[in-house]
Motif scaffolding. Structure first.
Motif, mmCIF file in Angstrom:
data_model
loop_
_atom_site.group_PDB
_atom_site.id
_atom_site.type_symbol
_atom_site.label_atom_id
_atom_site.label_comp_id
_atom_site.label_asym_id
_atom_site.label_seq_id
_atom_site.Cartn_x
_atom_site.Cartn_y
_atom_site.Cartn_z
ATOM 1 N N ASN A 65 0.745 -1.231 -0.095
ATOM 2 C CA ASN A 65 0.132 -0.111 0.099
ATOM 3 C C ASN A 65 0.842 1.340 -0.019
ATOM 4 O O ASN A 65 2.134 1.190 -0.105
ATOM 5 N N THR A 94 -6.438 -0.463 6.134
ATOM 6 C CA THR A 94 -7.475 0.014 5.125
ATOM 7 C C THR A 94 -7.383 -1.001 4.012
ATOM 8 O O THR A 94 -6.717 -1.726 3.777
ATOM 9 N N THR A 144 -7.989 -1.253 0.015
ATOM 10 C CA THR A 144 -7.013 -0.648 -0.761
ATOM 11 C C THR A 144 -7.448 -0.532 -1.990
ATOM 12 O O THR A 144 -7.879 -1.520 -2.762
ATOM 13 N N ASP A 171 -1.422 3.771 -5.081
ATOM 14 C CA ASP A 171 -2.705 3.608 -3.902
ATOM 15 C C ASP A 171 -3.502 4.884 -4.035
ATOM 16 O O ASP A 171 -2.960 6.006 -3.594
ATOM 17 N N THR A 209 -6.575 5.117 -2.243
ATOM 18 C CA THR A 209 -7.531 4.777 -1.367
ATOM 19 C C THR A 209 -8.302 5.990 -0.730
ATOM 20 O O THR A 209 -9.520 6.384 -0.451
ATOM 21 N N MET A 210 -7.207 6.818 -0.237
ATOM 22 C CA MET A 210 -7.707 7.983 0.336
ATOM 23 C C MET A 210 -8.345 9.190 -0.529
ATOM 24 O O MET A 210 -9.452 9.567 -0.277
ATOM 25 N N HIS A 244 -10.609 5.121 2.943
ATOM 26 C CA HIS A 244 -9.776 4.727 3.837
ATOM 27 C C HIS A 244 -10.193 4.426 5.212
ATOM 28 O O HIS A 244 -9.715 3.593 5.810
ATOM 29 N N ARG A 294 -11.307 0.302 8.429
ATOM 30 C CA ARG A 294 -10.443 0.095 9.640
ATOM 31 C C ARG A 294 -10.842 -1.033 10.723
ATOM 32 O O ARG A 294 -10.238 -1.811 11.087
#
Length: 560
Positions: free
Chosen positions: A303, A336, A338, A350, A352-353, A358, A362
C-alpha cells in the motif's frame, strides 16, 4: 497479522514511471428512475436456497477453520439463468468427509431447488475456492474446487457432473484457496492458476500465537508457505508449467486469491495474486508462456505506506474512467482496504484516500468485494462483506466485533459515499461472520443480485430492488472449435452520449467465488441506443451497434 514491509524508498521510482495523475473521473451521475436508489432485500426465506455452510467447528481453534468456503454462479443446465453451487467445507476431525457440496437450480422468480443428488454431485472434501469454465470445450461449464487436500475438477457431462481430477492432471494435494481461469497462452482454451496457502497438519494440535496481546491460534506467520501452481490446459488435461513460466521466480507466499486479466493493455493476460500478510504479486505476461513478477516496481505489491497487507477479496473496475482495470482489495482489521489505480504499463498507485475509502474499512475484517452499478446510474458502486476470524469470546474480551455488518458505497462524482441501512435496506445493519459472495442477475430483471456465504452460517440471497433505470446485460459466446465459449478475460465498452462504461469478464474476483459470466451496464437517462465494443482476450475487436437498452444480449464471435 499484517507485517509492515517498508517500500518507501521505492515509491518515487514507481510514481515517476506512472506518468502523473490519472485522467479525471467520470462526470456527474446520470439522473432518472433508479439513479441513486440502491436498495437490497434479504429474500432467503421461502426461496428454497436453504443451507448452512460448514468450515470447521465453533469456536474455531485452527487457522484452517476460519477462511470459509466459496460460492459459484453457474448456468449448469444451460437454460439461461445462473444456478448456485456451494462447495462447502468440513471439520478438523474428518477433513475428507464433510456434509458435502450443494447445487441449487434456479427456477426463476428468486426460487431455487436442491438438485445436488440429481446432478450426480458427491463431493464431500473440505472445499474452499471455486472457479467456473468450460475446460474441455464441450459447451458445458465445469467446476474447479480448491481444497484442504486434493483439489477437484467436476466435469459437467450435460446437466450432471463427474469428478475427473486425476485424469485431468489436477490431483495435487495442498491447502489451496483461490483459483482463476484464463487463456494465458492465447491458444483458445482455459488455463488455471491455483493459489496455495500454508502447510498445516490437521492431525496435530494447532500451534498458538499472540495477536495484540490476545492468545490466538497461529498463522499464517510461522507456518510453512506452499508455492502456487500455474497449469496449462493441453486439450482438457493440465500440465504444471510453474517453473518454465517464471511463476516460481518469486518465493512461495501465503496466497489467498488471484485474477487473470490483461492489466497492462498488451493483449496478453497477466496474473495478480493477493497474498496474506506480505507483498502481493503481479506477473506480467511476456508472451511465449513466460511471466515476469513486477509487483514491487509496479506499485501493487504494497500500500502507500510501503506495507504488505492481508489481502483477501479482489474487485476489478475502472474507477477513474481511463479504460484500465483498477484493483480494490480487502484486508485485516486496523488496516485499510486498498484501491490501486492502474496507471498503465503495469504500474499502479494507491488512491484509497483520494476516493474516500480509507476510514470506513479500519474497524472491519473484510472479505468478498465487488464493483457494480447497483442503481443503474451508469457508474459503479462498491460493496464488501466482513467478519472476524477469532472466537466470539476472544473478540469480546478485546473489544472486537465478531459478527460485522456489510459496507456499501454509492459512487457520487469523484468519491464513494457509504450508505446507511435506512437508505439501502435492513441487511446493512445486520451483523454476520461473512466470507464469500457471488454477483449476478438471479431473477432476470436486469439488475445485479447477491448470494452471500457466512462462515458456519446460512447462505443468504439479497435481491436488488433497483426501482428503474435502463440496463443492458451482455453475455459473450465464442462458438469456434477449440475455443472456450464464455469470453473469459474480455473487455467490454459501452459508448453512449456523455458516458463511456467499461466492464471485464474475469475469473477469480470476490473471495473464493465465481460470479455470473456477464457484463452489466446502465444506459444514461434519455439514451435509447449505444455502441458496444468487445475486446476478446486475444485482442480481437468486435463492434455491435446500435445496442438498445433493457435486453439480455448475446454477442457471438465471428467464425473467421
Amino acid at each position: 497479522m499484517t507485517p509492515r514491509l517498508s517500500l518507501l524508498s521505492l515509491l518515487p521510482l514507481a510514481a515517476a514511471a506512472c506518468g502523473g495523475d490519472a485522467p479525471p473521473p467520470p462526470g456527474p451521475a446520470a439522473t432518472g428512475p433508479g439513479a441513486g436508489g440502491i436498495h437490497f432485500t434479504d429474500v432467503t426465506a421461502g426461496s428454497g436456497l436453504t443451507m448452512t455452510m460448514t468450515n470447521g467447528s465453533d469456536p474455531p481453534g485452527w487457522l484452517l477453520e476460519v477462511k470459509g468456503a466459496g460460492i459459484a454462479l453457474i448456468d449448469y443446465d444451460r437454460d439461461g439463468d445462473p444456478d448456485v453451487f456451494v462447495p462447502n467445507g468440513a471439520t478438523v476431525a474428518d477433513p475428507e468427509h464433510g456434509p458435502g457440496c450443494r447445487l441449487f437450480e434456479n427456477l426463476g422468480g428468486m426460487r431455487f431447488r436442491d438438485v445436488t443428488a440429481a446432478a450426480g454431485l458427491d463431493f464431500h472434501r473440505w472445499g474452499y475456492g471455486v472457479a467456473v469454465g468450460d475446460v474441455d470445450l464441450d459447451g458445458w461449464p465445469d467446476l474447479f474446487v480448491t481444497c484442504y487436500g486434493r483439489n477437484a475438477l467436476l466435469r459437467n457431462t450435460g446437466g450432471g457432473f463427474e469428478e475427473v481430477t486425476e485424469a485431468a492432471g489436477l490431483a495435487d494435494e495442498a491447502w489451496s484457496t483461490g483459483c482463476s481461469f484464463g487463456d494465458i497462452d492465447g491458444d483458445g482454451d482455459l488455463d488455471l492458476y491455483v493459489v496455495n496457502y500454508c502447510r498445516l497438519d490437521a492431525s496435530r494440535p494447532s500451534p498458538r500465537s499472540r495477536f495484540l496481546g490476545a492468545d490466538v491460534f497461529a498463522g499464517p506467520m510461522g507456518l510453512p508457505k506452499v508455492a502456487d501452481v500455474l497449469y496449462r490446459n493441453d486439450g482438457g488435461r493440465f500440465t504444471d508449467v510453474s517453473e518454465e513460466s517464471g511463476i516460481r521466480q518469486r518465493p512461495a507466499a501465503w496466497g489467498l486469491g488471484a485474477v487473470i486479466l490483461d492489466f497492462d493493455g498488451d493483449r496478453r493476460p497477466d496474473i495478480y495474486v493477493g497474498n496474506d500478510s506480505e507483498a502481493s504479486y503481479f506477473y506480467r505476461n511476456l508472451g511465449g508462456g513466460r511471466f515476469e513478477e513486477i509487483g514491487i516496481l509496479g506499485g501493487v505489491a504494497f500500500n502507500a505506506e510501503g506495507a504488505g497487507q492481508a489481502t483477501m477479496g479482489i474487485a476489478v473496475g475502472d474507477v477513474n474512467g481511463d479504460g484500465r482495470p483498477d484493483l480494490f482489495t480487502t484486508n485485516f482489521m486496523y488496516d485499510t482496504n486498498t484501491l490501486h489505480v492502474n496507471r498503465g504499463n503495469g504500474f499502479f498507485e494507491d488512491r484509497t484516500m483520494a476516493y474516500g475509502l480509507h476510514l470506513d474499512s479500519r474497524p472491519f475484517l473484510s472479505w468478498a468485494t465487488f464493483f457494480a452499478d447497483f442503481d443503474h446510474d451508469a457508474d459503479e458502486d462498491l460493496v464488501f462483506f466482513n467478519g472476524h476470524i477469532y472466537p466470539r469470546a476472544t473478540c469480546a474480551e478485546n473489544g472486537w466485533d465478531y459478527a460485522q455488518v456489510p459496507v456499501l458505497y454509492a459512487r457520487e462524482g469523484d468519491r464513494f459515499r457509504r450508505l446507511s441501512a435506512d437508505e439501502a435496506g435492513a441487511w446493512l445493519a445486520e451483523p454476520h461472520c461473512d466470507r464469500t459472495a457471488a454477483l449476478g442477475d438471479l431473477d432476470g430483471d436486469g439488475d445485479l443480485d447477491l448470494v452471500v456465504g457466512e462462515r458456519n452460517g446460512p447462505v443468504r440471497l439479497l435481491r436488488n430492488d433497483c426501482d428503474g433505470g435502463d440496463w443492458l446485460i451482455v453475455r459473450l459466446h465464442d462458438g469456434r472449435p477449440g475455443h472456450e465459449p464464455d469470453g473469459i478475460g474480455a473487455k467490454l465498452v459501452l459508448r453512449a452520449p456523455g458516458r463511456v462504461q467499461r466492464r471485464w469478464i474475469a475469473s477469480g474476483t470476490s473471495f473464493l467465488a465465481a460470479n455470473e459470466l456477464i457484463a452489466h451496464f446502465a444506459f444514461p437517462a434519455g439514451v435509447d441506443a449505444a455502441r458496444l465494443e468487445v475486446v476478446w482476450s486475444d485482442g480481437y475487436r468486435q463492434v455491435v451497434e446500435p445496442v438498445r437498452p433493457r435486453q439480455r444480449l448475446v454477442v457471438e464471435r465471428p467464425a473467421g
